[in-house]
Write an enzyme that holds these catalytic residues in place. Structure first.
Site, PDB file in Angstrom:
ATOM      1  N   LYS A 274       4.084   0.410   9.369  1.00 36.78           N
ATOM      2  CA  LYS A 274       4.291   0.542   7.918  1.00 36.78           C
ATOM      3  C   LYS A 274       3.464  -0.529   7.203  1.00 36.78           C
ATOM      4  O   LYS A 274       2.246  -0.457   7.159  1.00 36.78           O
ATOM      5  CB  LYS A 274       5.782   0.420   7.597  1.00 36.78           C
ATOM      6  CG  LYS A 274       6.647   1.476   8.285  1.00 36.78           C
ATOM      7  CD  LYS A 274       8.104   1.289   7.926  1.00 36.78           C
ATOM      8  CE  LYS A 274       9.018   2.145   8.773  1.00 36.78           C
ATOM      9  NZ  LYS A 274       8.926   3.573   8.544  1.00 36.78           N
ATOM     10  N   ARG A 425       9.795   9.170  -2.214  1.00 31.32           N
ATOM     11  CA  ARG A 425       9.648   7.717  -1.973  1.00 31.32           C
ATOM     12  C   ARG A 425       8.223   7.312  -2.325  1.00 31.32           C
ATOM     13  O   ARG A 425       7.259   7.884  -1.822  1.00 31.32           O
ATOM     14  CB  ARG A 425       9.893   7.369  -0.503  1.00 31.32           C
ATOM     15  CG  ARG A 425      11.299   7.517  -0.048  1.00 31.32           C
ATOM     16  CD  ARG A 425      11.511   6.846   1.296  1.00 31.32           C
ATOM     17  NE  ARG A 425      10.515   7.192   2.305  1.00 31.32           N
ATOM     18  CZ  ARG A 425      10.525   6.738   3.540  1.00 31.32           C
ATOM     19  NH1 ARG A 425      11.444   5.877   3.929  1.00 31.32           N
ATOM     20  NH2 ARG A 425       9.611   7.108   4.419  1.00 31.32           N
TER      21      ARG A 425
END
Ligand SMILES: Cc1ncc(COP(=O)(O)O)c(C=O)c1O
Length: 465
Positions: A274, A425
């Protein structure tokens, strides 16, 4: 205005009843994020461009491969490739080509020590000692390894406390840890619940830390709403009840500062694909607090053996007295190489500067949504915490047509992701996203609703969203 957001904690209580003397220590703590929460934004496109001109991290964008023409806002699922990672992987390939097996000790960064070396580099990001972090395995495997190491159910203390909003793999792993001990998860895995399906109230979690709980395992940041939990408070409360506590920090490492040692967290895991930009399925990290180094790892493997004696090939297991002791198998060198490059960039930018820009980007996004997209016919709402100290690196935008709006965005090469039931998101990554991209996102959202563009898409969610 500086928000009045602080915590008062009684850290000591001394009673000398004979003389009726009471001394109470009170600490007023103001969180780190307090200086960066007061912004004054404007809705115009020119204002976004002005923010970019003043951005001290703006130069880092050109060191990443941003997909052609894309507004890439999915760095909390898969961060982008940096030129530094690319060169490091090419260097590792070249070492392999030149050296074959000799690369373990003779590569430009010898492979035999790479997992520990990168662990030390990542330790600096999470407030840990260099030997408390190692790059190894995958997030879920590391959860299994550490939870099984530290979950020691005894007669009246058999339960694991988790939460109902955690990423599913964490809960699967907790359930299987309980079952491995021959216990019933229905009775021995407690999941703290959320009042609104978005957030957890830390006080509710603490309320469940009873005498029958052996271990607490929680996320640092909730993967849907982006709520950042107060890890220090939770750790302190767990320890005051003699309960060990661990965290899955996948959604916070690389974008939020951590002080794992200072908070006395017992163990933690996080992925690196990430905000650490390590690449798809890249090697994860784990943290073990030094006070547990003597504890034998539950999933022993030869790479966890005392480093200098690993090749003695003894049959009895003697684990390294460091986080490295929790390694199981040979490290994945090509994956670690990508991390060599990406960690270098994060250190160069500095985690404080990254956090500061992240908060500003997400605050700006929430501002634009509030000002331009919250009313009919747009009807978007922010499902992320407003307070900086409670927010991780992404913002949850809620909309009843969330799935189809995500599809419409993707067809315009604007890439957030979607999480059921209704959450788009948006994760602006400070190293490569701009304020102008945030402005563009909100402009697309307005246009998609104005044109009813989303109605072209099927209501069913795609397999990967
Ligand atoms: C909080 C969290 N934990 C774990 C995972 C996935 O685990 P693994 O790396 O083992 O696939 C994710 C994936 O996005 C996640 O968000």
């Amino acid at each position: 205005m500086i928000p009045i957001s602080y915590r008062i904690r009684v850290i000591g209580l001394h009673a000398k009843t004979r003389y009726h003397l009471w001394i109470i220590w009170i600490v007023v703590e103001v969180p780190e994020a307090r200086f960066v929460t007061s912004y004054s934004f404007e809705v115009g496109e020119d204002f976004a461009c002005k923010l970019d001109l003043k951005d001290p991290l703006a130069g880092f964008r050109q060191r990443f491969y941003v997909p052609e023409g894309a507004v890439y806002l999915d760095g909390n699922s898969l961060g982008l490739l940096s030129r530094a990672s690319e060169s490091a992987v090419l260097r590792a390939l070249n070492d392999w080509k030149r050296l074959g097996i000799r690369g373990w000790l003779e590569a430009s960064n010898p492979w035999f020590y790479l997992a520990e070396d990168l662990g030390a580099k990542c330790a600096a990001l999470v407030g840990a000692r260099p030997d408390e972090v190692v790059a190894t395995g995958s997030t879920t495997v590391n959860i299994h390894s550490l939870v099984n190491t530290f979950y020691r159910p005894v007669a009246n203390r058999k339960k694991i406390l988790g939460d109902e909003l955690n990423f599913p793999t964490d809960t699967y792993a907790l359930r299987s840890a309980v079952k491995l001990r021959g216990l019933d998860p229905e009775e021995n895995l407690i999941l703290a619940s959320s009042k609104d399906g978005r957030f957890l109230d830390e006080a509710d979690v603490v309320g469940l830390m009873n005498g029958d709980v052996a271990l607490v395992f929680l996320p640092s940041v909730l993967y849907r709403s982006g709520q950042l939990l107060d890890m220090e408070y939770l750790s302190e409360e767990a320890h005051s009840r003699r309960i060990l506590i661990g965290f899955d920090c996948s959604h916070s490492v690389g974008v939020v500062q951590h002080h794992l040692d200072k908070w006395e967290v017992d163990f933690a895991v996080w992925c690196s694909y990430k905000y650490l930009n390590g690449g798809p399925g890249s090697t994860a990290f784990l943290y073990v607090n030094k006070k547990h180094f003597e504890h034998e790892p539950s999933l022993a493997g030869w790479f966890g053996y005392v480093k200098d004696k690993q090749f003695d090939m003894a049959l009895g297991f003697e684990h390294a007295k460091s986080a490295g002791g929790w390694q199981i198998s040979s490290p994945n060198i090509l994956s670690l190489a990508a991390l060599e490059g990406s960690l270098e960039i994060i250190h160069e930018a500095g985690i404080e500067a990254i956090r500061k820009k992240s908060l500003k980007l997400t605050s700006y996004l929430m501002y634009l949504v509030d000002e331009t997209l919250s009313e009919s016919p747009y009807n978007f709402s922010v499902g992320a915490p407003r307070e900086s100290e409670r927010r991780g690196g992404h913002v949850a935008l809620e909309h009843e047509e969330g799935t189809r709006i995500s599809e419409a965005l993707r067809s315009r090469n604007v890439i957030p992701d979607f999480r059921p039931p209704n959450i788009i998101r948006v994760a602006p990554t400070p190293l490569y996203n701009t304020y102008h991209e945030i402005w563009k996102l909100t402009n697309h959202l307005r246009d998609i609703i104005d044109r009813k563009d989303y109605s072209k898409y099927a209501k069913e969610r795609k397999r990967i969203s």
